[in-house]
Motif scaffolding. Sequence first.
Motif, PDB file in Angstrom:
ATOM      1  N   ASP B  85      20.896   3.002 -52.875  1.00  0.00           N
ATOM      2  CA  ASP B  85      20.475   4.004 -51.901  1.00  0.00           C
ATOM      3  C   ASP B  85      19.507   3.427 -50.868  1.00  0.00           C
ATOM      4  O   ASP B  85      19.169   4.094 -49.882  1.00  0.00           O
ATOM      5  N   SER B  86      19.064   2.208 -51.076  1.00  0.00           N
ATOM      6  CA  SER B  86      18.174   1.578 -50.098  1.00  0.00           C
ATOM      7  C   SER B  86      18.866   1.469 -48.749  1.00  0.00           C
ATOM      8  O   SER B  86      20.073   1.217 -48.673  1.00  0.00           O
ATOM      9  N   GLY B  87      18.082   1.665 -47.687  1.00  0.00           N
ATOM     10  CA  GLY B  87      18.667   1.546 -46.344  1.00  0.00           C
ATOM     11  C   GLY B  87      17.799   2.242 -45.315  1.00  0.00           C
ATOM     12  O   GLY B  87      16.701   2.716 -45.607  1.00  0.00           O
ATOM     13  N   PHE B  88      18.326   2.288 -44.114  1.00  0.00           N
ATOM     14  CA  PHE B  88      17.651   2.927 -42.986  1.00  0.00           C
ATOM     15  C   PHE B  88      18.348   4.251 -42.740  1.00  0.00           C
ATOM     16  O   PHE B  88      19.549   4.284 -42.431  1.00  0.00           O
ATOM     17  N   TYR B  89      17.610   5.340 -42.877  1.00  0.00           N
ATOM     18  CA  TYR B  89      18.183   6.679 -42.751  1.00  0.00           C
ATOM     19  C   TYR B  89      17.745   7.296 -41.423  1.00  0.00           C
ATOM     20  O   TYR B  89      16.564   7.317 -41.081  1.00  0.00           O
ATOM     21  N   LEU B  90      18.722   7.812 -40.714  1.00  0.00           N
ATOM     22  CA  LEU B  90      18.462   8.402 -39.405  1.00  0.00           C
ATOM     23  C   LEU B  90      18.916   9.849 -39.382  1.00  0.00           C
ATOM     24  O   LEU B  90      20.027  10.172 -39.815  1.00  0.00           O
ATOM     25  N   CYS B  91      18.059  10.693 -38.844  1.00  0.00           N
ATOM     26  CA  CYS B  91      18.392  12.089 -38.599  1.00  0.00           C
ATOM     27  C   CYS B  91      18.686  12.239 -37.114  1.00  0.00           C
ATOM     28  O   CYS B  91      18.089  11.541 -36.284  1.00  0.00           O
ATOM     29  N   ALA B  92      19.609  13.112 -36.773  1.00  0.00           N
ATOM     30  CA  ALA B  92      19.944  13.337 -35.373  1.00  0.00           C
ATOM     31  C   ALA B  92      20.325  14.791 -35.153  1.00  0.00           C
ATOM     32  O   ALA B  92      20.716  15.491 -36.082  1.00  0.00           O
ATOM     33  N   TRP B  93      20.215  15.207 -33.901  1.00  0.00           N
ATOM     34  CA  TRP B  93      20.691  16.530 -33.520  1.00  0.00           C
ATOM     35  C   TRP B  93      21.448  16.428 -32.203  1.00  0.00           C
ATOM     36  O   TRP B  93      21.251  15.505 -31.422  1.00  0.00           O
ATOM     37  N   ARG B  94      22.367  17.364 -31.986  1.00  0.00           N
ATOM     38  CA  ARG B  94      22.977  17.510 -30.683  1.00  0.00           C
ATOM     39  C   ARG B  94      23.439  18.941 -30.522  1.00  0.00           C
ATOM     40  O   ARG B  94      23.577  19.681 -31.504  1.00  0.00           O
ATOM     41  N   GLY B  95      23.667  19.341 -29.289  1.00  0.00           N
ATOM     42  CA  GLY B  95      24.180  20.670 -29.026  1.00  0.00           C
ATOM     43  C   GLY B  95      25.664  20.736 -29.314  1.00  0.00           C
ATOM     44  O   GLY B  95      26.281  19.742 -29.679  1.00  0.00           O
ATOM     45  N   LYS B  96      26.244  21.895 -29.145  1.00  0.00           N
ATOM     46  CA  LYS B  96      27.668  22.067 -29.402  1.00  0.00           C
ATOM     47  C   LYS B  96      28.478  21.343 -28.324  1.00  0.00           C
ATOM     48  O   LYS B  96      28.002  21.106 -27.219  1.00  0.00           O
ATOM     49  N   GLY B  97      29.712  20.974 -28.636  1.00  0.00           N
ATOM     50  CA  GLY B  97      30.566  20.315 -27.650  1.00  0.00           C
ATOM     51  C   GLY B  97      30.387  18.809 -27.658  1.00  0.00           C
ATOM     52  O   GLY B  97      30.064  18.207 -28.680  1.00  0.00           O
ATOM     53  N   ASN B  98      30.567  18.180 -26.533  1.00  0.00           N
ATOM     54  CA  ASN B  98      30.525  16.722 -26.431  1.00  0.00           C
ATOM     55  C   ASN B  98      29.178  16.219 -25.944  1.00  0.00           C
ATOM     56  O   ASN B  98      29.093  15.241 -25.208  1.00  0.00           O
ATOM     57  N   THR B  99      28.125  16.860 -26.368  1.00  0.00           N
ATOM     58  CA  THR B  99      26.810  16.519 -25.839  1.00  0.00           C
ATOM     59  C   THR B  99      26.198  15.319 -26.541  1.00  0.00           C
ATOM     60  O   THR B  99      26.651  14.875 -27.598  1.00  0.00           O
ATOM     61  N   GLU B 100      25.155  14.818 -25.924  1.00  0.00           N
ATOM     62  CA  GLU B 100      24.438  13.643 -26.405  1.00  0.00           C
ATOM     63  C   GLU B 100      23.752  13.933 -27.724  1.00  0.00           C
ATOM     64  O   GLU B 100      23.243  15.031 -27.949  1.00  0.00           O
ATOM     65  N   ALA B 101      23.691  12.927 -28.599  1.00  0.00           N
ATOM     66  CA  ALA B 101      22.942  13.024 -29.850  1.00  0.00           C
ATOM     67  C   ALA B 101      21.577  12.378 -29.653  1.00  0.00           C
ATOM     68  O   ALA B 101      21.453  11.332 -29.016  1.00  0.00           O
ATOM     69  N   PHE B 102      20.563  13.032 -30.215  1.00  0.00           N
ATOM     70  CA  PHE B 102      19.198  12.508 -30.147  1.00  0.00           C
ATOM     71  C   PHE B 102      18.742  12.196 -31.568  1.00  0.00           C
ATOM     72  O   PHE B 102      18.921  13.007 -32.476  1.00  0.00           O
ATOM     73  N   PHE B 103      18.143  11.035 -31.706  1.00  0.00           N
ATOM     74  CA  PHE B 103      17.816  10.535 -33.031  1.00  0.00           C
ATOM     75  C   PHE B 103      16.321  10.538 -33.304  1.00  0.00           C
ATOM     76  O   PHE B 103      15.509  10.352 -32.382  1.00  0.00           O
ATOM     77  N   GLY B 104      15.984  10.711 -34.590  1.00  0.00           N
ATOM     78  CA  GLY B 104      14.630  10.493 -35.034  1.00  0.00           C
ATOM     79  C   GLY B 104      14.338   9.003 -35.126  1.00  0.00           C
ATOM     80  O   GLY B 104      15.217   8.173 -34.870  1.00  0.00           O
ATOM     81  N   GLN B 105      13.120   8.690 -35.515  1.00  0.00           N
ATOM     82  CA  GLN B 105      12.710   7.289 -35.565  1.00  0.00           C
ATOM     83  C   GLN B 105      13.191   6.582 -36.825  1.00  0.00           C
ATOM     84  O   GLN B 105      13.059   5.365 -36.934  1.00  0.00           O
ATOM     85  N   GLY B 106      13.738   7.325 -37.765  1.00  0.00           N
ATOM     86  CA  GLY B 106      14.314   6.700 -38.952  1.00  0.00           C
ATOM     87  C   GLY B 106      13.334   6.555 -40.108  1.00  0.00           C
ATOM     88  O   GLY B 106      12.119   6.536 -39.905  1.00  0.00           O
ATOM     89  N   THR B 107      13.887   6.454 -41.300  1.00  0.00           N
ATOM     90  CA  THR B 107      13.116   6.197 -42.517  1.00  0.00           C
ATOM     91  C   THR B 107      13.679   4.967 -43.202  1.00  0.00           C
ATOM     92  O   THR B 107      14.872   4.924 -43.519  1.00  0.00           O
ATOM     93  N   ARG B 108      12.829   3.989 -43.406  1.00  0.00           N
ATOM     94  CA  ARG B 108      13.247   2.788 -44.140  1.00  0.00           C
ATOM     95  C   ARG B 108      12.972   3.030 -45.613  1.00  0.00           C
ATOM     96  O   ARG B 108      11.823   3.070 -46.031  1.00  0.00           O
ATOM     97  N   LEU B 109      14.025   3.208 -46.398  1.00  0.00           N
ATOM     98  CA  LEU B 109      13.899   3.486 -47.829  1.00  0.00           C
ATOM     99  C   LEU B 109      14.216   2.234 -48.628  1.00  0.00           C
ATOM    100  O   LEU B 109      15.282   1.626 -48.449  1.00  0.00           O
ATOM    101  N   THR B 110      13.301   1.853 -49.485  1.00  0.00           N
ATOM    102  CA  THR B 110      13.523   0.739 -50.404  1.00  0.00           C
ATOM    103  C   THR B 110      13.418   1.263 -51.823  1.00  0.00           C
ATOM    104  O   THR B 110      12.379   1.819 -52.203  1.00  0.00           O
ATOM    105  N   VAL B 111      14.470   1.104 -52.580  1.00  0.00           N
ATOM    106  CA  VAL B 111      14.471   1.531 -53.981  1.00  0.00           C
ATOM    107  C   VAL B 111      14.272   0.276 -54.832  1.00  0.00           C
ATOM    108  O   VAL B 111      15.017  -0.701 -54.691  1.00  0.00           O
TER     109      VAL B 111
END
Lengths: 113, 112
Positions: B85-111
Amino acid sequence: TQLLEQSPQFLSIQEGENLTVYCNSSSVFSSLQWYRQEPGEGPVLLVTVVTGGEVKKLKRLTFQFGDARKDSSLHITAAQPGDTGLYLCASPNYGGSQGNLIFGKGTKLSVKP
Amino acid sequence: SQTIHQWPATLVQPVGSPLSLECTVEGTSNPNLYWYRQAAGRGLQLLFYSVGIGQISSEVPQNLSASRPQDRQFILSSKKLLLSDSGFYLCAWRGKGNTEAFFGQGTRLTVV
């Protein structure tokens, strides 16, 4: 199975050279987005192409959407070290899904001064 | 303007421990929300996405789950972490349709 195939995986060039990277799929895209990502950050949108055959330019970057909307290319003219990064293509609502956003594995570009 | 918050930025967890990563969005309503995992220098693997409260679509069978208890909150969880499960996790949001996705800064998880 990779839904969006990007090539090449890695590209290392000298400043001033031109390059092209590709994004292909066996399915038709409703639209296609290109993002650039720098280490430790989230991707940032460069462009969205929607119409088959569409060409969009962003300074030294030229994006083309294939006529059949199954492929796209990104061409960079006179690359600069600031162009270094991971270039990702993405397809919103891939395969008719309402809401997904699928990314390719990316092309890692390194431009050396 | 819209903003997306993702935390923590870095996390080191022992194998078998639980996980909770939280993502919140401001300045928009009814967004599509996404969780991705990224291997070093490679593309984004879509883990989960949500088009509305309580609606979760899972893309990859795994040791993780997601929930959307509120319109602008998306949580990634695990009951027992694995080394894989270790890795870089990114959350993102976008509006409906073909709109741009905006990302969070990410979480570096080390197990470990």
